[in-house]
Scaffold this motif. Structure first.
Motif, mmCIF file in Angstrom:
data_model
loop_
_atom_site.group_PDB
_atom_site.id
_atom_site.type_symbol
_atom_site.label_atom_id
_atom_site.label_comp_id
_atom_site.label_asym_id
_atom_site.label_seq_id
_atom_site.Cartn_x
_atom_site.Cartn_y
_atom_site.Cartn_z
ATOM 1 N N LYS A 185 0.840 -1.201 0.000
ATOM 2 C CA LYS A 185 0.000 0.000 0.000
ATOM 3 C C LYS A 185 0.871 1.244 0.000
ATOM 4 N N LEU A 186 0.443 2.256 -0.724
ATOM 5 C CA LEU A 186 1.162 3.528 -0.685
ATOM 6 C C LEU A 186 1.096 4.066 0.734
ATOM 7 N N ASN A 193 1.737 7.196 1.598
ATOM 8 C CA ASN A 193 1.770 8.660 1.653
ATOM 9 C C ASN A 193 0.767 9.185 2.670
ATOM 10 N N ARG A 198 -0.353 12.102 2.486
ATOM 11 C CA ARG A 198 -0.857 13.316 1.853
ATOM 12 C C ARG A 198 -2.380 13.350 1.887
ATOM 13 N N VAL A 199 -2.880 14.576 1.888
ATOM 14 C CA VAL A 199 -4.327 14.769 1.816
ATOM 15 C C VAL A 199 -4.653 15.119 0.371
ATOM 16 N N GLY A 200 -5.505 14.349 -0.247
ATOM 17 C CA GLY A 200 -5.891 14.648 -1.617
ATOM 18 C C GLY A 200 -6.903 15.776 -1.637
ATOM 19 N N LYS A 201 -6.876 16.539 -2.728
ATOM 20 C CA LYS A 201 -7.733 17.712 -2.763
ATOM 21 C C LYS A 201 -7.933 18.140 -4.207
ATOM 22 N N ILE A 202 -9.102 18.636 -4.511
ATOM 23 C CA ILE A 202 -9.212 19.307 -5.795
ATOM 24 C C ILE A 202 -8.890 20.771 -5.559
ATOM 25 N N LYS A 210 -10.093 26.136 -8.117
ATOM 26 C CA LYS A 210 -10.664 26.302 -9.455
ATOM 27 C C LYS A 210 -11.547 25.104 -9.830
ATOM 28 N N GLN A 211 -11.052 23.906 -9.537
ATOM 29 C CA GLN A 211 -11.838 22.710 -9.864
ATOM 30 C C GLN A 211 -13.112 22.654 -9.026
ATOM 31 N N ARG A 261 -15.496 25.031 -10.548
ATOM 32 C CA ARG A 261 -16.081 24.495 -11.786
ATOM 33 C C ARG A 261 -17.239 23.549 -11.454
ATOM 34 N N ARG A 262 -17.020 22.718 -10.460
ATOM 35 C CA ARG A 262 -18.105 21.801 -10.057
ATOM 36 C C ARG A 262 -19.304 22.568 -9.550
ATOM 37 N N VAL A 274 -21.268 23.967 -12.430
ATOM 38 C CA VAL A 274 -22.041 22.907 -13.073
ATOM 39 C C VAL A 274 -23.292 22.608 -12.245
ATOM 40 N N ASN A 275 -23.104 22.434 -10.949
ATOM 41 C CA ASN A 275 -24.251 22.110 -10.090
ATOM 42 C C ASN A 275 -25.286 23.232 -10.093
ATOM 43 N N ILE A 301 -18.883 23.861 -20.722
ATOM 44 C CA ILE A 301 -17.606 24.392 -20.253
ATOM 45 C C ILE A 301 -16.547 23.756 -21.128
ATOM 46 N N PHE A 356 -9.833 9.245 -6.359
ATOM 47 C CA PHE A 356 -8.392 9.471 -6.250
ATOM 48 C C PHE A 356 -8.065 10.516 -5.185
ATOM 49 N N VAL A 357 -8.930 11.512 -5.041
ATOM 50 C CA VAL A 357 -8.729 12.470 -3.951
ATOM 51 C C VAL A 357 -8.759 11.714 -2.623
ATOM 52 N N GLY A 400 -5.577 10.251 -1.739
ATOM 53 C CA GLY A 400 -4.467 11.155 -1.459
ATOM 54 C C GLY A 400 -3.886 11.853 -2.672
ATOM 55 N N PHE A 401 -4.611 11.818 -3.800
ATOM 56 C CA PHE A 401 -4.102 12.433 -5.017
ATOM 57 C C PHE A 401 -4.681 13.833 -5.192
ATOM 58 N N SER A 402 -3.914 14.701 -5.859
ATOM 59 C CA SER A 402 -4.462 15.982 -6.290
ATOM 60 C C SER A 402 -4.910 15.831 -7.746
ATOM 61 N N VAL A 403 -5.623 16.826 -8.252
ATOM 62 C CA VAL A 403 -6.129 16.773 -9.624
ATOM 63 C C VAL A 403 -5.459 17.879 -10.425
ATOM 64 N N GLU A 429 -4.308 19.679 -14.392
ATOM 65 C CA GLU A 429 -4.800 19.845 -15.755
ATOM 66 C C GLU A 429 -3.714 20.443 -16.643
ATOM 67 N N TYR A 447 1.655 13.155 -6.163
ATOM 68 C CA TYR A 447 0.567 12.176 -6.227
ATOM 69 C C TYR A 447 -0.576 12.883 -6.928
ATOM 70 N N HIS A 459 3.758 -1.004 -5.253
ATOM 71 C CA HIS A 459 2.865 0.133 -4.987
ATOM 72 C C HIS A 459 1.887 0.323 -6.141
ATOM 73 N N SER A 483 -0.780 -2.370 -6.128
ATOM 74 C CA SER A 483 -1.697 -2.166 -5.016
ATOM 75 C C SER A 483 -2.640 -0.992 -5.294
#
Lengths: 804, 350
Positions: free
Chosen positions: A487-488, A490, A492-496, A499-500, A503-504, A507-508, A580, B128-129, B132-135, B137, B198, B235, B238
């Motif tokens: 398993k990774l 990390n 880290r906290v994922g986040k958009i 701006k993203q 955008r959502r 749309v909503n 968009i 993916f968020v 722990g991933f960012s998005v 473009e 990530y 990794h 997984s």
């Protein structure tokens, strides 16, 4: 690539892996998939040939009233002629063809019975290769080579066919070694841990071996071998032609067939020249002259590319006679002039090795792909030349008169990597002995020196050049499924991004208000933007698929206008769409890439007057950029168009500016632009908003913040102004609000009136103004003063005059 | 008036009340009853006014007599009131009948719909968020360098054949193409950020495919990239498996098999259990029980170098697959062109 089970069995005993052929095939398919040789199909052949015989065509007669079938009399060795009705026309009297008599069941469970056609009795069916499951050819009957056949001979034994299995493999571009049976068999044998043996070769030790001058090679050609064979002595080998057909190649002549067989067997393409058409029976490799013409085997005249200077790494190689006359395009296709044919007596077999990138470029430039070029451009084992000639001699049953050779030293790659490298990249402990064992069987030479290991890949693996390649080779043979999952870790906290997120929200927001999200084409017809009113030249696609998709959009308006009309044509009455997407305009000077910006477009058609500005204002105030963007009447259409906003109705649209820059338009689509684009004039008004998102909604700085309402009572008063027709209500409204900002004003337009009673100016606008204090109840005097301030601000601005 | 007379009067009132009470079946009737007997001008109130005619010593007893009757009447009404109200409401509701489906629809607006591809994209981004991933473009028009060279695909590389590109007619030094995959965003992310990275990179891509029934005006991919110290194939495997379970659910498995991509080494194709037959084998999966979803692998050292990262220090993995394809699988779309036709009859059903 199609491989035959029988052929694979020549290299290793795969049949010994299981009791039945079906079980063997299941094991092989599973193994091949796991090794990255993806199985695209499995076909059983040569079954259902029981009872099919070879017959000689004796007489051919037409049938009255039928022009698609004929009556054929054949000799099937029974002492009397048999009558068959046949719909093929590709044969003549004297030909041998296959006959399935009544009672025979052909592949695909096709039972043959006596039948009558046009009143003529047919005692069976004359067959095509496809009907017999012996190939894909169904242009006509399968014509059998007549030598040595007697009428009535069993077809399967005549053709030397045993039942076989064709496995169709997709070979990746990095696996040149697997473009032949030998390579596939080696992989599979290593996987199953069974013995692998090379095919038998003729002993050439007594054959004269002569050196050719080094000038016979040029940069890009690594070796050239020529072997001269007397082909009159080569006998047809049905096993060879049969296997070629099953593997998807046509049988041509015994010598050419062996050349092709060799390629499918060991991966080395060879080219047979007619030795008597080549002066001195010698050829050489040279660089093509610029524009040099050469007629290839397929009868086409090809124009070749020369080399401009020594740094030019893209040029064609030619096989030429010693006078320099071009005979064939090296590695790609042979030429007409030296082609081997039925009358040829001597064959000059050319076995060469070329730099793969050159062949790839030639093949691509000429749009000419052959089995040979396919292999050369991926990389052919450069060390296999002598083996190829010896194998050819073995298959031909004839020894060459001599072998001429010129070659350069074969460069071998040594890859040095830390012994821990494979384990670290895969993420698990790996036994080095296992690495040596697995890779050793594939021909990799591995030595260890302390913490380093040196890997020398075999010559048939030009793709393996770096440590990562070695990791893949091991991982592949070890089995991806056996690699430990980790398993990774990390934190880290994922986040958009903001701006993203925005955008959502957009749309909503629009979806909640009844708008449907569209996806219209980025690529438009050349004239689409012009029809929407854009005079500039759009960015063109150099190589479009269709003229309708040949330019990049500069605005979303054309796409949405088309979507609107296609819905109107489907009798939709209310159309509300948004999109968009990216729009493109010419690069800024000095930039390579076009300017690309993300736009939001909103389109609504409804019967009667729609209210686009309200839609825009709701959106803008909801997302908090309304105060930063000014709305103005369009007084310079060209300026707005130049900024990339097109298709709007000039009299019913506003331009949006932020800091002087145009960031959008809001109003209505120009109905005539829509008509010009789509040939339909929409009935009703088409409200339209298009805005640059980066400049507006994505500017999070201007975000609206919630306000706590006052706990004190609010007061309100109405103000009516007479204004000129060109004055925007929103301008009056915002000036009122600004002039009494300290009173936390809320200003709304409650009436707009145009009529005779308004004499001097042409319109009357009535606003309701609500004022409130955050810390006390407003006094009558304060309210009065607010009113006066607002009126004076409007009077001073010249926007309007209070109606008394 | 003496007490006995009073008793007679009270008894008459009481009887009269009882009689009228039976007739009072509505709330209005009850109110009338209340007003007639115990209201300000009701019969009982009138009796209180006549108390003066009774001898003083007897007045308290007389008052009690009246009070008794008044209390009984009031209690009866209080008791009756809620029962009548309930009955009245029940009667109303029982008769207030309508066919709710009989209303004529006057407008077909209401709520709109998000495009199905956007819906899939958001689902993927969210998963993916959550991992722990960012998005990230990038531009849709790309230089050949970003689209090919930096990804270890030199000119004339056989891998370019499968990704025939649209070239733009511009004057620049390098050629500009409409990106054929989202992978160039990997390069841009690696150039602009320092590891750990990530990130997933969704977006629209364009290929010059043969015009056939499945030809659409571009399509959408999502790309993933992890670059850090000590990233391994374990990794990668997984992560692919975690994603598969998260997106498709616990019954769907992922498997990797060797493949070739110029930008990864080792490379793998990743397949998931066929969502139609759940692995049994059907027409959609050509009887294999598996559906090919995308490609993945360890980032090729040349790609790390092209982006300015040292492959001796950092390692990473990347993966990519089609968003439209997932949309097609979810919605069982037969012809992908419906996605770009903007047909409201279809869109209303999304």
């Amino acid at each position: 690539m199609k491989v035959l089970l029988s052929w694979l069995n020549d290299f290793a005993d795969f049949n010994g892996l299981a009791k039945t052929v079906d079980e063997v095939v299941v094991k092989l398919v599973d193994a091949a998939n796991g090794l990255g040789l993806v199985v695209e199909g499995v076909e059983r052949v040569g079954e259902g040939l029981d009872g099919v015989v070879a017959v000689k065509v004796i007489e051919i007669h037409p049938i009255d009233g039928a022009d698609r079938i004929r009556r054929i009399l054949v000799d099937g060795g029974t002492g009397s002629l048999e009558q068959i009705v046949c719909g093929a026309f590709n044969f003549k009297e004297g030909d041998f063809v296959p006959l399935a008599r009544p009672g025979v069941t052909l592949p695909g469970n096709f039972a043959i019975a006596k039948r009558k056609m046009r009143g003529v009795e047919s005692n069976g069916m004359l067959c095509s290769a496809r009907e017999l499951g012996l190939g894909s050819d169904y242009d006509g009957l399968m014509i059998l080579k007549s030598d040595g056949i007697r009428p009535g001979d069993d077809l399967a034994s005549t053709l030397g066919i045993d039942s076989d299995v064709i496995i169709d493999l997709a070979i990746e571009a990095n696996r040149p070694d697997a473009n032949c049976h030998m390579g596939v068999a080696r992989e599979l044998a290593v996987f199953f841990g069974i013995d692998f043996k090379l095919p038998e070769i003729a002993d050439l030790s007594a054959i004269e071996r002569r050196s050719m001058p080094s000038e016979y090679l040029v940069e890009g050609a690594n070796s050239l071998r020529l072997a001269k064979f007397d082909i009159t002595k080569i006998e047809r080998d049905r096993k060879i032609s049969n296997r070629l057909e099953l593997a998807g190649m046509r049988s041509i002549s015994p010598s050419v067939d062996i050349s092709n067989y060799l390629m499918l067997e060991i991966g080395q393409p060879t080219h047979p020249f007619d030795g008597d058409k080549v002066p001195g029976a010698r050829v050489m490799v040279r660089i093509a002259a610029e524009g040099e013409p050469l007629e290839t085997l397929d009868g086409q005249m090809r124009k070749l590319k020369g080399r401009s200077d020594s740094s030019d790494r893209s040029y064609d190689l030619v096989i030429a006679d010693t006078n320099g006359l071009g005979l064939s395009i090296a590695g790609v296709m042979g030429g007409q002039s030296s082609e081997i044919d039925e009358t040829s007596k001597n064959m000059l077999l050319e076995v060469a090795s070329f730099r793969s990138d050159l062949i790839a470029k030639t093949s691509k430039r000429l749009g000419l792909r052959s089995e040979a070029s396919h292999r050369f451009e991926r990389g052919v084992d450069p060390a296999i030349g002598d083996f190829a000639i010896a194998r050819f001699a073995q298959l031909a049953g004839v020894l060459p008169e001599y072998v001429d050779v010129v070659e350069t030293e074969i460069a071998r790659v040594s890859i040095v990597l830390p012994t821990r490298y494979i384990a670290e990249r895969l993420g698990m402990e790996i036994d080095l002995e296992l690495v040596s064992a697995k890779l050793g069987l594939l021909g990799f030479e591995i030595t260890y020196d302390g913490e380093a290991m040196t890997v020398v890949p075999p010559t048939n693996r030009p793709d393996v050049t770096i440590a990562a390649d070695v990791v893949e080779e091991f991982a592949r043979t070890f089995g991806y499924r056996n690699i430990t999952r980790t398993k990774l870790s990390n934190n880290r906290v994922g986040k958009i991004s903001p701006k993203q997120r925005r955008r959502r929200e957009v749309v909503n927001y629009l979806v909640a208000r009844g708008y449907y999200e569209a996806w219209t084409s980025t690529l438009l017809a050349p004239n689409d933007m012009a029809l929407m009113g854009d005079p500039s030249t759009p960015i063109k696609v150099k190589n479009p698929m269709a003229v309708d998709e040949s330019t990049l959009r500069r605005s979303l308006s054309a796409g949405l206008a088309k979507a609107l009309v296609s819905n109107l044509n489907r009798r939709e009455e209310t159309v509300q769409l948004f999109e968009i997407g990216k729009v493109f305009s010419l690069p800024k000077s000095g930039d390579l890439l076009p300017r690309e910006s993300e736009r939001l477009a909103i389109l609504a058609l409804s019967k009667g007057d729609s209210a686009p500005f309200a839609t825009y204002r709701d959106l803008a105030s909801f997302f908090g950029f309304f105060d930063e963007v000014s709305c103005e009447r369009i007084d310079n259409v060209d300026e707005v168009v130049a900024s990339g906003f097109i298709g709007f109705h000039p009299g019913r649209s506003l331009v949006l500016r932020k800091g002087g820059i145009i960031v959008g338009v809001v109003g209505e689509l120009n109905p005539y632009a829509v008509e010009d684009l789509t040939s339909l004039l929409p009935q009703g008004r088409v409200s339209y908003v298009e805005i640059d998102l980066e400049a507006t909604l994505y500017e999070v700085a201007g975000s609206r913040r919630p306000l706590t309402p006052s706990i004190y009572p609010a007061a309100d008063f109405d103000l009516s102004f007479e204004v000129a027709s060109n004055v925007l209500a929103v301008d009056v409204e915002s000036l009122i609000a600004r002039s009494i900002a300290g009173y936390n004003p809320k200003v709304s337009l409650i009436d707009s009136y145009t009529g005779d009673s308004v004499k001097v100016l042409s319109r009357s606008l009535t606003f309701r103004v609500q004022v409130v204090s955050m810390d006390h109840t407003l006094t009558e005097a304060e309210i009065r003063s607010a009113r006066i301030n607002a009126i004076e601000a409007i009077h001073q601005s010249g926007l309007g005059k209070l109606r008394e | 008036m003496d007490l006995s007379q009073l008793s007679v009067v009270l008894s008459d009132i009481s009887n009269e009340f009882d009689q009228r009470m039976v007739e009072a079946t509505t709330l209005a009737g009850i109110d009338q009853l209340k007003s007639d007997f115990v209201g300000k001008k009701g019969k009982v109130a009138l009796l209180y006014r006549q108390l003066g005619q009774i001898e003083a010593p007897l007045r308290p007893s007389a008052g009690e007599l009246i009070n008794g009757v008044r209390d009984r009447i009031e209690a009866t009404i209080d008791d009756l009131y809620p029962r009548i109200r309930l009955a009245e409401r029940q009667t109303f509701l029982a008769n207030d009948v309508n066919d709710p489906t009989s209303e004529v629809k006057t407008s077909n607006t209401g709520s709109g719909r998000i495009h199905p591809v956007t819906r899939t994209r958001i689902e993927l981004e969210d998963i993916f968020v959550g991992m722990g991933f960012s998005v990230e473009e990038g531009p849709e028009a790309e230089s050949e360098w970003y689209n090919f060279e930096a990804l270890n695909i030199p000119k004339f590389h056989p891998a370019r054949d499968g990704q025939d590109s649209f070239y733009l007619d511009l004057d620049g030094e390098d050629q500009v193409v409409l990106r054929t995959h989202t992978s160039p965003v990997q390069i841009r992310v690696m150039q602009s950020q320092t590891p750990p990275i990530y990130a997933v990179m969704p977006g629209r891509v364009y290929r010059r495919d043969t015009a056939d029934a499945r030809h659409t005006i571009g399509f959408h991919q999502i790309e993933g990239l992890v670059v850090d110290r000590g990233i391994t194939f374990g990794h990668l495997a997984s992560t692919i498996e975690t994603f598969t379970k998260a997106y498709f659910g616990p019954d769907v498995n992922a498997r990797l098999r060797p493949a070739y991509f110029p930008f990864t080494e080792p490379s793998a194709e990743f397949e998931v259990t066929c969502t139609i037959c759940r692995g049994e084998g059907c027409r959609t999966c050509s009887g294999t029980g598996w559906i090919e979803l995308g490609g993945c692998g360890m980032v090729h050292p040349n790609v790390l170098r092209a982006a300015g990262l040292d492959p001796e220090v950092f390692s990473g993995f990347a993966f990519g697959f089609g968003i439209d394809r997932l949309t097609q699988m979810r919605d069982e779309i037969a012809d992908m062109r419906i996605l770009t036709e903007n047909d409201l009859r279809y869109m209303r059903t999304i």
